[in-house]
Design an enzyme around this catalytic site. Sequence first.
Site, PDB file in Angstrom:
ATOM      1  N   GLY A 220      54.192  30.925  46.620  1.00  0.00           N
ATOM      2  CA  GLY A 220      53.349  32.054  46.228  1.00  0.00           C
ATOM      3  C   GLY A 220      53.989  33.369  46.643  1.00  0.00           C
ATOM      4  O   GLY A 220      54.608  33.476  47.700  1.00  0.00           O
TER       5      GLY A 220
ATOM      6  N   GLY B  25      52.113  36.407  45.918  1.00  0.00           N
ATOM      7  CA  GLY B  25      51.055  37.414  45.870  1.00  0.00           C
ATOM      8  C   GLY B  25      51.080  38.188  47.178  1.00  0.00           C
ATOM      9  O   GLY B  25      52.052  38.140  47.930  1.00  0.00           O
TER      10      GLY B  25
ATOM     11  N   GLY C   3      51.567  35.546  50.086  1.00  0.00           N
ATOM     12  CA  GLY C   3      52.874  34.880  50.110  1.00  0.00           C
ATOM     13  C   GLY C   3      54.027  35.869  50.187  1.00  0.00           C
ATOM     14  O   GLY C   3      54.999  35.665  50.928  1.00  0.00           O
TER      15      GLY C   3
ATOM     16  N   SER D 139      35.959  47.439  38.041  1.00  0.00           N
ATOM     17  CA  SER D 139      35.931  47.499  39.499  1.00  0.00           C
ATOM     18  C   SER D 139      34.571  47.872  40.066  1.00  0.00           C
ATOM     19  O   SER D 139      33.850  48.713  39.539  1.00  0.00           O
ATOM     20  CB  SER D 139      36.953  48.515  39.988  1.00  0.00           C
ATOM     21  OG  SER D 139      36.712  48.811  41.337  1.00  0.00           O
TER      22      SER D 139
ATOM     23  N   ARG E 290      28.014  41.794  46.211  1.00  0.00           N
ATOM     24  CA  ARG E 290      28.189  41.244  44.862  1.00  0.00           C
ATOM     25  C   ARG E 290      27.226  40.140  44.492  1.00  0.00           C
ATOM     26  O   ARG E 290      26.707  40.099  43.384  1.00  0.00           O
ATOM     27  CB  ARG E 290      29.620  40.701  44.755  1.00  0.00           C
ATOM     28  CG  ARG E 290      30.593  41.821  44.844  1.00  0.00           C
ATOM     29  CD  ARG E 290      31.989  41.337  44.889  1.00  0.00           C
ATOM     30  NE  ARG E 290      32.852  42.500  44.824  1.00  0.00           N
ATOM     31  CZ  ARG E 290      34.171  42.451  44.899  1.00  0.00           C
ATOM     32  NH1 ARG E 290      34.781  41.297  45.065  1.00  0.00           N
ATOM     33  NH2 ARG E 290      34.864  43.549  44.808  1.00  0.00           N
TER      34      ARG E 290
ATOM     35  N   HIS F 136      35.014  35.357  39.720  1.00  0.00           N
ATOM     36  CA  HIS F 136      35.991  36.340  40.131  1.00  0.00           C
ATOM     37  C   HIS F 136      36.864  35.890  41.294  1.00  0.00           C
ATOM     38  O   HIS F 136      38.060  36.180  41.355  1.00  0.00           O
ATOM     39  CB  HIS F 136      35.236  37.605  40.519  1.00  0.00           C
ATOM     40  CG  HIS F 136      36.098  38.705  41.007  1.00  0.00           C
ATOM     41  ND1 HIS F 136      37.096  39.255  40.240  1.00  0.00           N
ATOM     42  CD2 HIS F 136      36.141  39.357  42.188  1.00  0.00           C
ATOM     43  CE1 HIS F 136      37.691  40.208  40.940  1.00  0.00           C
ATOM     44  NE2 HIS F 136      37.145  40.275  42.115  1.00  0.00           N
TER      45      HIS F 136
ATOM     46  N   GLU G   6      43.873  33.883  49.401  1.00  0.00           N
ATOM     47  CA  GLU G   6      42.703  33.310  48.737  1.00  0.00           C
ATOM     48  C   GLU G   6      42.719  31.787  48.793  1.00  0.00           C
ATOM     49  O   GLU G   6      41.680  31.141  48.667  1.00  0.00           O
ATOM     50  CB  GLU G   6      42.624  33.818  47.284  1.00  0.00           C
ATOM     51  CG  GLU G   6      41.283  33.540  46.637  1.00  0.00           C
ATOM     52  CD  GLU G   6      41.105  34.173  45.261  1.00  0.00           C
ATOM     53  OE1 GLU G   6      41.838  35.134  44.938  1.00  0.00           O
ATOM     54  OE2 GLU G   6      40.235  33.710  44.514  1.00  0.00           O
TER      55      GLU G   6
ATOM     56  N   ARG H  25      32.351  37.187  49.634  1.00  0.00           N
ATOM     57  CA  ARG H  25      33.353  38.151  50.085  1.00  0.00           C
ATOM     58  C   ARG H  25      32.916  39.560  49.721  1.00  0.00           C
ATOM     59  O   ARG H  25      32.462  39.797  48.607  1.00  0.00           O
ATOM     60  CB  ARG H  25      34.702  37.850  49.440  1.00  0.00           C
ATOM     61  CG  ARG H  25      35.749  38.908  49.744  1.00  0.00           C
ATOM     62  CD  ARG H  25      37.095  38.534  49.211  1.00  0.00           C
ATOM     63  NE  ARG H  25      37.214  38.628  47.771  1.00  0.00           N
ATOM     64  CZ  ARG H  25      37.333  39.777  47.088  1.00  0.00           C
ATOM     65  NH1 ARG H  25      37.323  40.926  47.716  1.00  0.00           N
ATOM     66  NH2 ARG H  25      37.451  39.760  45.781  1.00  0.00           N
TER      67      ARG H  25
ATOM     68  N   LEU I 199      42.274  41.828  49.550  1.00  0.00           N
ATOM     69  CA  LEU I 199      43.608  42.416  49.709  1.00  0.00           C
ATOM     70  C   LEU I 199      43.907  42.536  51.196  1.00  0.00           C
ATOM     71  O   LEU I 199      45.005  42.229  51.670  1.00  0.00           O
ATOM     72  CB  LEU I 199      43.658  43.788  49.024  1.00  0.00           C
ATOM     73  CG  LEU I 199      43.318  43.782  47.529  1.00  0.00           C
ATOM     74  CD1 LEU I 199      43.457  45.189  46.946  1.00  0.00           C
ATOM     75  CD2 LEU I 199      44.225  42.829  46.763  1.00  0.00           C
TER      76      LEU I 199
HETATM   77  C1  LIG Z   1      40.649  41.495  38.396  1.00  0.00           C
HETATM   78  C2  LIG Z   1      40.614  41.372  39.886  1.00  0.00           C
HETATM   79  C3  LIG Z   1      40.419  42.489  40.681  1.00  0.00           C
HETATM   80  C4  LIG Z   1      40.401  42.388  42.074  1.00  0.00           C
HETATM   81  N1  LIG Z   1      40.203  43.517  42.805  1.00  0.00           N
HETATM   82  C5  LIG Z   1      40.215  43.426  44.160  1.00  0.00           C
HETATM   83  C6  LIG Z   1      40.061  44.593  44.957  1.00  0.00           C
HETATM   84  O1  LIG Z   1      39.914  45.705  44.455  1.00  0.00           O
HETATM   85  N2  LIG Z   1      40.098  44.459  46.302  1.00  0.00           N
HETATM   86  C7  LIG Z   1      40.266  43.247  46.897  1.00  0.00           C
HETATM   87  O2  LIG Z   1      40.320  43.190  48.122  1.00  0.00           O
HETATM   88  N3  LIG Z   1      40.443  42.128  46.156  1.00  0.00           N
HETATM   89  C8  LIG Z   1      40.410  42.180  44.810  1.00  0.00           C
HETATM   90  N4  LIG Z   1      40.571  41.036  44.068  1.00  0.00           N
HETATM   91  C9  LIG Z   1      40.874  39.781  44.732  1.00  0.00           C
HETATM   92  C10 LIG Z   1      42.335  39.728  45.128  1.00  0.00           C
HETATM   93  O3  LIG Z   1      43.113  40.354  44.136  1.00  0.00           O
HETATM   94  C11 LIG Z   1      42.876  38.316  45.303  1.00  0.00           C
HETATM   95  O4  LIG Z   1      41.993  37.559  46.043  1.00  0.00           O
HETATM   96  C12 LIG Z   1      44.193  38.340  46.034  1.00  0.00           C
HETATM   97  O5  LIG Z   1      45.068  39.237  45.426  1.00  0.00           O
HETATM   98  C13 LIG Z   1      44.815  36.965  46.117  1.00  0.00           C
HETATM   99  O6  LIG Z   1      46.098  37.082  46.676  1.00  0.00           O
HETATM  100  P1  LIG Z   1      46.943  35.799  47.059  1.00  0.00           P
HETATM  101  O7  LIG Z   1      48.210  36.311  47.612  1.00  0.00           O
HETATM  102  O8  LIG Z   1      46.142  34.910  47.922  1.00  0.00           O
HETATM  103  O9  LIG Z   1      47.184  35.009  45.696  1.00  0.00           O
HETATM  104  P2  LIG Z   1      47.760  35.451  44.260  1.00  0.00           P
HETATM  105  O10 LIG Z   1      48.003  36.890  44.161  1.00  0.00           O
HETATM  106  O11 LIG Z   1      46.877  34.795  43.281  1.00  0.00           O
HETATM  107  O12 LIG Z   1      49.188  34.793  44.206  1.00  0.00           O
HETATM  108  C14 LIG Z   1      49.376  33.434  43.989  1.00  0.00           C
HETATM  109  C15 LIG Z   1      50.855  33.164  43.968  1.00  0.00           C
HETATM  110  O13 LIG Z   1      51.059  31.765  44.022  1.00  0.00           O
HETATM  111  C16 LIG Z   1      51.886  31.347  42.958  1.00  0.00           C
HETATM  112  N5  LIG Z   1      51.461  29.997  42.590  1.00  0.00           N
HETATM  113  C17 LIG Z   1      50.217  29.583  42.257  1.00  0.00           C
HETATM  114  N6  LIG Z   1      50.220  28.260  42.035  1.00  0.00           N
HETATM  115  C18 LIG Z   1      51.479  27.833  42.225  1.00  0.00           C
HETATM  116  C19 LIG Z   1      52.118  26.566  42.134  1.00  0.00           C
HETATM  117  N7  LIG Z   1      51.461  25.465  41.825  1.00  0.00           N
HETATM  118  N8  LIG Z   1      53.470  26.513  42.355  1.00  0.00           N
HETATM  119  C20 LIG Z   1      54.172  27.642  42.685  1.00  0.00           C
HETATM  120  N9  LIG Z   1      53.604  28.839  42.798  1.00  0.00           N
HETATM  121  C21 LIG Z   1      52.283  28.932  42.572  1.00  0.00           C
HETATM  122  C22 LIG Z   1      51.710  32.365  41.894  1.00  0.00           C
HETATM  123  O14 LIG Z   1      52.834  32.367  41.059  1.00  0.00           O
HETATM  124  C23 LIG Z   1      51.592  33.634  42.721  1.00  0.00           C
HETATM  125  O15 LIG Z   1      52.860  34.100  43.078  1.00  0.00           O
HETATM  126  C24 LIG Z   1      40.578  41.134  42.677  1.00  0.00           C
HETATM  127  C25 LIG Z   1      40.773  40.018  41.892  1.00  0.00           C
HETATM  128  C26 LIG Z   1      40.761  40.115  40.502  1.00  0.00           C
HETATM  129  C27 LIG Z   1      40.888  38.885  39.689  1.00  0.00           C
END
Ligand SMILES: Cc1cc2nc3c(=O)[nH]c(=O)nc-3n(C[C@H](O)[C@H](O)[C@H](O)COP(=O)(O)OP(=O)(O)OC[C@H]3O[C@@H](n4cnc5c(N)ncnc54)[C@H](O)[C@@H]3O)c2cc1C
Lengths: 249, 637
Positions: free
Chosen positions: B40, B42, B45, B284, B330, B401, B425, B435, B441
């Site tokens: 990951g 994101g 990660g 948002s 929410r 969401h 997440e 949440r 974030l």
């Molecule tokens: C539209 C939207 C708006 C949002 N706005 C906000 C906000 O304003 N404030 C806030 O705090 N939160 C917000 N959130 C929530 C927040 O964006 C997410 O919870 C957070 O970004 C998740 O981050 P993460 O690093 O855990 O995962 P992600 O960003 O989902 O990253 C997942 C990573 O894992 C990789 N991956 C997934 N599965 C596999 C696999 N099987 N093999 C290899 N790689 C894989 C993907 O390629 C990616 O790189 C929002 C969410 C959405 C959908």
Amino acid sequence: MNLTLRVWRQKDASSEGQFETYEAQDISPDQSFLEMLDAVNEDLIVAGKAPIAFDHDCREGICGTCSLVIDGRAHGPDSGKTTCSLHMRRFSDGDNIVIEPFRAKAFPVVRDLVTDRSSFDRIIQSGGYISVKTGSAVEANAMPVPKENSDLAMDAAACIGCGACVAACPNASAMLFIGAKVSQMALLPQGQPEREQRVLKMVDTHDAEGFGNCTNEYECMKACPKEIDVANIARLNREYLKATITTRD
Amino acid sequence: MILDSHVPDGPLSEKWEKHKFDLKLVNPANKRKYTVIVVGTGLAGGAAAASLSELGYDVLNFCIQDSPRRAHSIAAQGGINAAKNYPNDGDSAHRLFYDTIKGGDYRSREANVHRLAEVSNNIIDQCVAQGVPFAREYGGNLANRSFGGAQVSRTFYARGQTGQQLLLGAYGALMKQVDAGKVKMMPRREMLELVLVDGKAKGIVVRNLVTGEIERYSGHAVVIATGGYGNVFYLSTNAANSNVTASYRAYKRGAFFANPCYTQIHPTCIPVKGDLQSKLTLMSESLRNDGRVWVPKKSGDARSPNDIPDDERDYYLERRYPAFGNLVPRDVASRAAKKACDEGLGVGETKLAVYLDFRDAIKREGEAAIRAKYGNLFDMYEHITDENPYKVPMRIFPAVHYTMGGLWVDYNLMSTIPGLFVLGEANFSDHGANRLGASALMQGLADGYFVLPATIGGYLSSVSHKDRPETTVAEFDAAEKAASDRIEKLLGVNGTRTAVSFHRALGKIMWEHCGMARNMEGLARAISEIAALREEFWKDLKVVGGADEFSQGLERAGRVADFMEFAELMCRDALEREESCGGHFRDEHQTEDNEAKRDDEEFAHVAAWEYKEGADPVRHKEELNFENVKLTQRSYK
Ligand SMILES: Cc1cc2nc3c(=O)[nH]c(=O)nc-3n(C[C@H](O)[C@H](O)[C@H](O)COP(=O)(O)OP(=O)(O)OC[C@H]3O[C@@H](n4cnc5c(N)ncnc54)[C@H](O)[C@@H]3O)c2cc1C
Ligand code: FES
């Protein structure tokens, strides 16, 4: 509405590609362009034919994954929009639509409409960041930034790295992409220590990756879904010139 | 099995400092001998991979997209919380902690949440130093805005693109380390199996999405930061590639899955239109700072919203929750919208929408001011709906969401499998049953920049650097075989229906029975419907193309197959949790005025599920002890 699509099909990087024709039927004006392609793919799969490969992820114009040339224009007819934000209400019943991948030497085709844009990552690798180790930052408000500069930096930082600027440019130049990153950093106090090195290295990598030179055609700005201003290219040129004069190897 | 959270003792606000001191360290000269696999890119990660490699570890980093910069985090709009107290409105780490615990309806671990609040300020410092262009005031200092569930202004933002800017910051840090040869970046790879050697996480098996080849990677520890599983509902605000596969595979190898039923339904999304829709778009939450939510008082009122006078509008959030008004959390806002629509007061073609109206804000501040704050969101709304929200109120409806549930982790973010860490997440740790906005974030970056880099040393210091298996050992053979057998099986069905059509059908079942409101009968029905759908899937699925080529159809089929199994676990969890809390609302458990009714006697615990081959999964409990907050009925009145 019903549409006729002429779509670029190519098995992989080493195969020859060609256009194929498909009918898209019963498309609603509320569908997005990619949802229209989804529908075509559903029919193809059921008929036992290989679906059309295209890149997409967020489907809301921010990740920069989608990348199609539609009727000769990167991201299609609307300015300021990505392919995924384009809706079918923009088209009419009976239209012929030609769909191709982003074409550039530095973006080889992976399959059909999917290209390899890792050259953009390599450009950023060569300097598109501020070096600050985790934990070593100073208190955020210790470094005030004039709002005007901060807003201009944000305008530049809005780049989604999709590559439409390259696809639209007759020279396949990525100067708008680099200009956006160099500008963002040059406008901020945090970006100063690496200012010269950054621009020199990024431009070098740009050239080595096979992107072309900028000849002020401004097609990039027209295609950019985030409407990044060509003023950023002007700033890039100034930064580059300054850096070549002031840095010693 | 007793789930030990390994929360250190001592006063709440000193635990993290003390723990960092007590953790064993890895000798700086030895760090480069340890390889850490991070799945990951994101916020969680990406931040982890960059920070671990800065510490000296050798890092292998994987993602599905063509570039790490495109991870789903990029789509976050509204902002990120921190307890800086710049507005001088009484904020503090303790208040952020308290709001988060309360917002989560008292279903999260105190110590984790407090740590999150403590490091929140460092995150802002780090991001600003990276050049993240947060919004600023005229004096040049950082600006803040308010988000739901809080009465202080603590949210930092970069227009409506906060996630993008934070991710590009982390991506920059990551690219610097790639350039230095300290991180090996592997995009367009999907993790299909976790590899355990002697019961410890030692590697992964991935599919190269370009060539179709199955590849093996070994390391001293594995970090999963693969995001949430909201796409189990088919329609959600998540990106198309978001999936449960990595987490689910880890679960099948022995990592417990915590609170899978905790799902967040976001109140302000653009309503569904038509059957072929592929995703839902979020508006948002920050819009609720200035937008007022209402429905007509009269059911079936067909007038255009601008023709309905104020005394015939029901500003139901302001009426029911005078203290928080439009800024209730929410889950509360979503349920209130559902209630209005259930009562026949919904608006628009489908009657499944309520108004979010900016008329008064525009009158008060002028259109230019509103454009400056929300311009890109208004544009996005207009692109999609073809309506101008400066002139007519937006129509919004709740949509899936975020998922609070995730792999169970202890205070060190380690799962029940030694050496397997889970961030962002993908873990369950900080948000309880709901949440608060702008805190995902914060959590992703806290986990990646500050928590894991400290805690992973505690684990690795007990592992010899020689203890990294060759990828030729039997465990890797078995994992690769499991992955290829599944692919063969998917390709071998050769039926008539596409993976997408099964996904859509699964989403309908989940939304209907495991969505905004759940009850015993519906959940039981869902479980049997899912089983039937799964059977159908393995009889009638059609995937065109082979295993050894770029095949998005095959990718989708594999993810849908995992969602189909996982969906059942969610329903089971929802069925067993006989209370309402946060985003989990059971019809059977509500107060007289339809608020969620918790049962702290029976359910003040984390439910952590253990996979059992060929049998029902087993539900374990981690009791939640509240020493610093008093459990009360959440009230936003
Ligand atoms: C539209 C939207 C708006 C949002 N706005 C906000 C906000 O304003 N404030 C806030 O705090 N939160 C917000 N959130 C929530 C927040 O964006 C997410 O919870 C957070 O970004 C998740 O981050 P993460 O690093 O855990 O995962 P992600 O960003 O989902 O990253 C997942 C990573 O894992 C990789 N991956 C997934 N599965 C596999 C696999 N099987 N093999 C290899 N790689 C894989 C993907 O390629 C990616 O790189 C929002 C969410 C959405 C959908
Ligand atoms: S799919 Fe993300 S920008 Fe189009």
